[in-house]
Design an enzyme around this catalytic site. Structure first.
Site, short mmCIF file in Angstrom:
data_model
loop_
_atom_site.label_atom_id
_atom_site.label_comp_id
_atom_site.label_asym_id
_atom_site.label_seq_id
_atom_site.Cartn_x
_atom_site.Cartn_y
_atom_site.Cartn_z
N ARG A 128 126.00 71.25 21.84
CA ARG A 128 127.42 71.42 22.16
C ARG A 128 127.88 72.74 21.57
O ARG A 128 127.52 73.10 20.43
CB ARG A 128 128.26 70.29 21.56
CG ARG A 128 128.21 69.01 22.34
CD ARG A 128 128.87 69.14 23.72
NE ARG A 128 128.78 67.93 24.51
CZ ARG A 128 127.78 67.64 25.35
NH1 ARG A 128 126.77 68.49 25.49
NH2 ARG A 128 127.79 66.54 26.06
N GLU A 130 134.70 75.24 28.00
CA GLU A 130 133.89 75.36 29.22
C GLU A 130 134.76 75.27 30.46
O GLU A 130 135.54 74.32 30.57
CB GLU A 130 132.81 74.26 29.24
CG GLU A 130 131.82 74.43 28.11
CD GLU A 130 130.66 73.44 28.13
OE1 GLU A 130 130.63 72.56 29.00
OE2 GLU A 130 129.78 73.56 27.26
N HIS A 182 126.12 75.08 31.27
CA HIS A 182 125.91 73.67 30.89
C HIS A 182 125.00 72.97 31.91
O HIS A 182 125.40 72.01 32.58
CB HIS A 182 127.26 72.95 30.78
CG HIS A 182 127.18 71.71 29.93
ND1 HIS A 182 128.20 71.29 29.12
CD2 HIS A 182 126.19 70.78 29.75
CE1 HIS A 182 127.86 70.17 28.51
NE2 HIS A 182 126.63 69.84 28.88
N1 LIG Z 1 123.27 70.63 27.52
C1 LIG Z 1 123.20 69.46 28.09
O1 LIG Z 1 123.36 69.33 29.29
C2 LIG Z 1 122.88 68.27 27.27
C3 LIG Z 1 123.30 68.21 25.98
N2 LIG Z 1 123.03 67.13 25.23
C4 LIG Z 1 123.48 67.17 23.83
O2 LIG Z 1 122.40 66.92 23.00
C5 LIG Z 1 122.79 66.07 21.96
C6 LIG Z 1 121.58 65.28 21.50
O3 LIG Z 1 121.20 64.37 22.51
P1 LIG Z 1 120.14 63.23 22.17
O4 LIG Z 1 118.96 63.83 21.52
O5 LIG Z 1 119.96 62.46 23.39
O6 LIG Z 1 120.95 62.40 21.11
P2 LIG Z 1 120.34 61.55 19.90
O7 LIG Z 1 121.44 60.72 19.41
O8 LIG Z 1 119.07 60.90 20.34
O9 LIG Z 1 119.98 62.64 18.81
C7 LIG Z 1 120.90 63.31 18.02
C8 LIG Z 1 120.28 63.46 16.66
O10 LIG Z 1 121.11 64.30 15.88
C9 LIG Z 1 121.07 63.81 14.56
N3 LIG Z 1 122.14 64.32 13.75
C10 LIG Z 1 123.39 63.81 13.59
N4 LIG Z 1 124.08 64.57 12.72
C11 LIG Z 1 123.25 65.56 12.33
C12 LIG Z 1 123.38 66.65 11.43
N5 LIG Z 1 124.52 66.87 10.78
N6 LIG Z 1 122.32 67.47 11.26
C13 LIG Z 1 121.18 67.26 11.93
N7 LIG Z 1 120.99 66.23 12.78
C14 LIG Z 1 122.02 65.40 12.99
C15 LIG Z 1 121.05 62.31 14.72
O11 LIG Z 1 120.53 61.68 13.57
C16 LIG Z 1 120.15 62.13 15.92
O12 LIG Z 1 118.82 61.91 15.52
C17 LIG Z 1 123.88 65.21 22.58
O13 LIG Z 1 124.78 64.76 21.62
C18 LIG Z 1 124.52 66.12 23.55
O14 LIG Z 1 125.63 66.71 22.93
C19 LIG Z 1 122.32 66.07 25.71
C20 LIG Z 1 121.89 66.07 26.99
C21 LIG Z 1 122.15 67.16 27.90
O1 LIG Z 2 124.52 64.42 28.59
C1 LIG Z 2 125.08 65.32 27.98
O2 LIG Z 2 125.41 65.24 26.79
C2 LIG Z 2 125.37 66.57 28.65
O3 LIG Z 2 125.81 67.48 28.02
C3 LIG Z 2 125.21 66.64 30.10
O4 LIG Z 2 126.46 67.00 30.59
P1 LIG Z 2 126.81 66.88 32.13
O5 LIG Z 2 126.72 65.44 32.48
O6 LIG Z 2 125.79 67.69 32.87
O7 LIG Z 2 128.18 67.43 32.27
#
Ligand SMILES: NC(=O)C1=CN([C@@H]2O[C@H](COP(=O)(O)OP(=O)(O)OC[C@H]3O[C@@H](n4cnc5c(N)ncnc54)[C@H](O)[C@@H]3O)[C@@H](O)[C@H]2O)C=CC1
Ligand SMILES: O=C(O)C(=O)COP(=O)(O)O
Length: 633
Positions: free
Chosen positions: A322, A351, A369
């Site tokens: 993010r 965004e 994104h």
């Molecule tokens: N750019 C995009 O389109 C996408 C972005 N994302 C972002 O990626 C993030 C992670 O997704 P997932 O891996 O599926 O979530 P997840 O919940 O599996 O992993 C997040 C990890 O971050 C850790 N965490 C929490 N606070 C922390 C800190 N202060 N320092 C280090 N680690 C910390 C948690 O313990 C957890 O293991 C989501 O929250 C989302 O914001 C996810 C999917 C797509």
């Molecule tokens: O799953 C997430 O956290 C994402 O950031 C994906 O975002 P989107 O659904 O592509 O707008």
């Protein structure tokens, strides 16, 4: 203490031994019908147990307040009452989809409700639309703010986030309004990880810049000499689903991978050959840093001037998490000073970003994104969220709820028969409080043969809160907002677990609800310690009231209840029964518990109908009746 119970026809049957339990844990296949059969007309609880791997994270239930619809309170704009009953076949749910969602998911939604896809709504447009919606499905582009929940006026039952990050949904406001928030936590993991790796490689080899240069008619081979990935140290910040997949892929590219995540299990890191390190260690040793933590108040701008100052000069940063985890002005300064050699950013604080010097910086590669944007991921996300939203609208469990406690399915299955007894005890206890006395202190005592530490009582506590709060306020209480509502109402619910000498086969033997520091409108409900006290059990799958004050009774908690204290003498059941019969009030159950033979007895009478005032007055006029109270279940 002697006790007798009588059936509706006035025929005496032998008392149910207090230890006699039917098996209250029905098989999951019949659980739904079991709950429907035992639920009163006002409440049904339903849920689904899912064993598919994608739903293995956690399980929840929602409570359907079937008949109750009351006006919003004046206290909170969010404290609306909802009718969460599954819509009848000709009363379809309205589902608003505010961002592009895969067709398969839309099809699934259309098979259940009326789906409206309205993209690019302004905040005002969303607010004016939302009060006619039961569900809202969003991606990262829609801000579901407190104003949206307020504008929903209690109708919105579920917000589905078609993706992982729920930082665009005001979870506190959702919880306060009892609105469930579900996400699709697994379907885009690989897509996001692949995009992270794509940005890592593209950044290291200047792919985007070189592409633009060639298209501008230039041929700048020496300008775009890159850096190699092999042998370099990559710090994965946030070692969750995406972070782990990035780590796995980076190892395949020959990188040395370290990770920082305060909550990550060490065995997961060990399995991938990744070393878990402190935040500072990660910052001081990494050549590349890849961000994968959620945006929370703790992670907001965690990459700031101070952090960049700790990094190795020439570090390269990828952000597919993010935008808000980076202080973008600080990153720009770090790029200009050369601490950060390059950055690749998929996400931004705002965004789309507006007039951003960071975006324009020549050492920054940007994408709009796109992390989750693969055809495969979007197809899966759409189905995952559609299933979760439809399930929630049906009142089923959601495996992906983010604002309700996680309860493993086996716990849920075992405890479900006790939900109703918990709610009814709360409902009865509050009606025993004399008008005007404010309830603050509630003690709940669970007796169980099991080790007190393994009894998960959150759901039971939620149901007791629901029972206490709903009869005396316009609040709607479900698992989502039970603890919040209790706090808001100033209720202190203290729980106690006592090891009982009963069968460990069942999770709970009895539940006792005590209210302290109040007066009772039925003195006999006050136990020796001065508290209003009632106890209930589940018998043959049916909730029973088993103790009032210090007197044992045994009456099934169905319909309504009349409690009488009387002189223990022959003919009492007949006298009261006749008065009710003359007024066409059907008695469903009767039970008399004697405290002192021929002196004092407590009679509990279950009635199907609500007796009118005159009938109740006549009961009160029976000379041997010392006090009585009518309670609605
Ligand atoms: N750019 C995009 O389109 C996408 C972005 N994302 C972002 O990626 C993030 C992670 O997704 P997932 O891996 O599926 O979530 P997840 O919940 O599996 O992993 C997040 C990890 O971050 C850790 N965490 C929490 N606070 C922390 C800190 N202060 N320092 C280090 N680690 C910390 C948690 O313990 C957890 O293991 C989501 O929250 C989302 O914001 C996810 C999917 C797509
Ligand atoms: O799953 C997430 O956290 C994402 O950031 C994906 O975002 P989107 O659904 O592509 O707008």
């Amino acid at each position: 203490m002697a006790m007798a119970s009588a059936s509706a026809k006035g025929v005496f049957s032998s008392p149910l031994p207090s230890s006699s339990f039917s098996n209250p844990s029905p098989k999951s296949s019949s659980l739904l019908s079991f709950l429907r059969n035992t639920a009163s007309t006002t409440t049904a609880i339903s849920f689904k147990l899912s064993h598919s791997p994608s739903h293995s994270r956690c399980h929840f239930f929602t409570v359907n307040n079937v008949l109750k619809t009351v006006a919003p309170t004046e206290n909170s704009d969010l404290n609306h009452s909802q009718d969460l009953s599954p819509p009848s076949p000709n009363q379809r749910s309205t589902i608003l989809v505010s961002e592009k969602l895969g067709e398969a998911g839309l099809e699934l939604l259309r098979s259940f409700g009326d789906v409206e896809c309205l993209y690019d709504l302004s905040p005002d447009e969303l607010c004016s639309k939302i009060s006619s919606c039961d569900a809202l499905i969003v991606r990262s582009g829609t801000k579901v703010t407190r104003q949206v929940f307020e504008a929903a006026k209690g109708r919105l039952k579920v917000v589905g986030r078609a993706g992982v990050g729920i930082d665009n949904v005001d979870l506190q406001a959702a919880t306060e309004s009892g609105c469930l928030v579900v996400n699709a936590p697994t379907a885009n993991t690989v897509a996001a990880a692949e995009h992270g790796i794509a940005l890592l490689a593209a950044m290291a080899r200047n792919v985007a810049q070189a592409d633009a240069s060639v298209k501008a008619g230039k041929w700048q081979r020496s300008k775009y000499v890159g850096v190699s990935l092999v042998g370099k140290t990559l710090a994965v910040m946030g070692f969750g689903k995406v972070g782990s997949e990035v780590a796995r892929r980076a190892k395949g590219l020959g990188m040395h991978v370290i990770a920082h995540d305060p909550y990550a299990p060490t065995d997961r890191a060990r399995a991938l050959g990744v070393e878990l390190v402190s935040f500072n260690q990660a910052m001081e040793t990494a050549d590349f840093v890849s961000l994968h933590m959620p945006l929370t108040p703790t992670t907001s701008k965690v990459f700031n001037d101070e952090t960049f100052a700790k990094m190795k000069k020439g570090v390269r940063i990828v952000n597919v998490a993010r935008g808000g985890v980076i202080d973008e002005d600080a990153l720009l300064r770090a790029l200009e000073s050369g601490i950060v050699a390059q950055a690749a950013l998929d996400v931004f604080t705002e965004e789309p970003p507006k007039e951003s010097k960071l975006v324009q910086h020549e050492n920054v590669t940007v994408t709009p994104h796109l992390g989750a944007s693969t055809k495969e991921a979007q197809a899966c996300v759409a189905i995952e969220i559609a299933e979760a939203v439809v399930g929630a609208l049906k009142g089923e469990l959601s495996a992906t709820a983010v604002n309700a406690p996680m309860v493993p399915p086996e716990v849920l299955s075992e405890l479900s028969p006790y939900f109703l007894v918990a709610e009814k005890l709360g409902r009865l206890a509050v009606q025993l409080v004399a008008g005007g006395s404010g309830i603050r202190d509630v003690r709940v005592i669970y007796r169980s043969a099991r080790n007190p530490d393994v009894l998960d009582t959150r759901l039971l506590r939620a149901m007791i809160t629901k029972g206490i709060v709903e009869p005396i306020s316009a609040s709607f209480v479900n698992l989502v907002n039970a603890d919040f509502t209790a706090k808001q109402k100033g209720l202190r619910i203290i729980e106690e677990r006592i090891v009982a000498d009963s069968s460990p086969e069942f999770p709970v033997d009895s539940i006792q609800v005590q209210i302290s520091n109040v007066d009772s409108k039925f003195k006999s409900a006050v136990s020796n310690n001065g508290d209003i006290s009632i106890e209930g059990k589940v018998k043959f799958g049916i909730p029973h009231l088993t103790c009032v004050g210090s007197s044992a009774v045994d009456v099934s908690l169905e319909g309504n209840l009349i409690l009488c204290r009387q002189v223990d003498q022959p003919g009492m059941i007949g006298q009261v029964g006749n008065i009710l019969a003359e007024n066409n009030v059907n008695v469903s159950f009767m039970s008399v518990g004697r405290t002192v033979r021929r002196k004092k007895a407590i009679m509990a009478i279950g009635v199907d109908e609500e007796p009118d005032k005159e009938t109740l007055k006549r009961i009160g006029e029976v000379p041997a009746i010392e006090e009585f109270v009518f309670l609605k279940l």
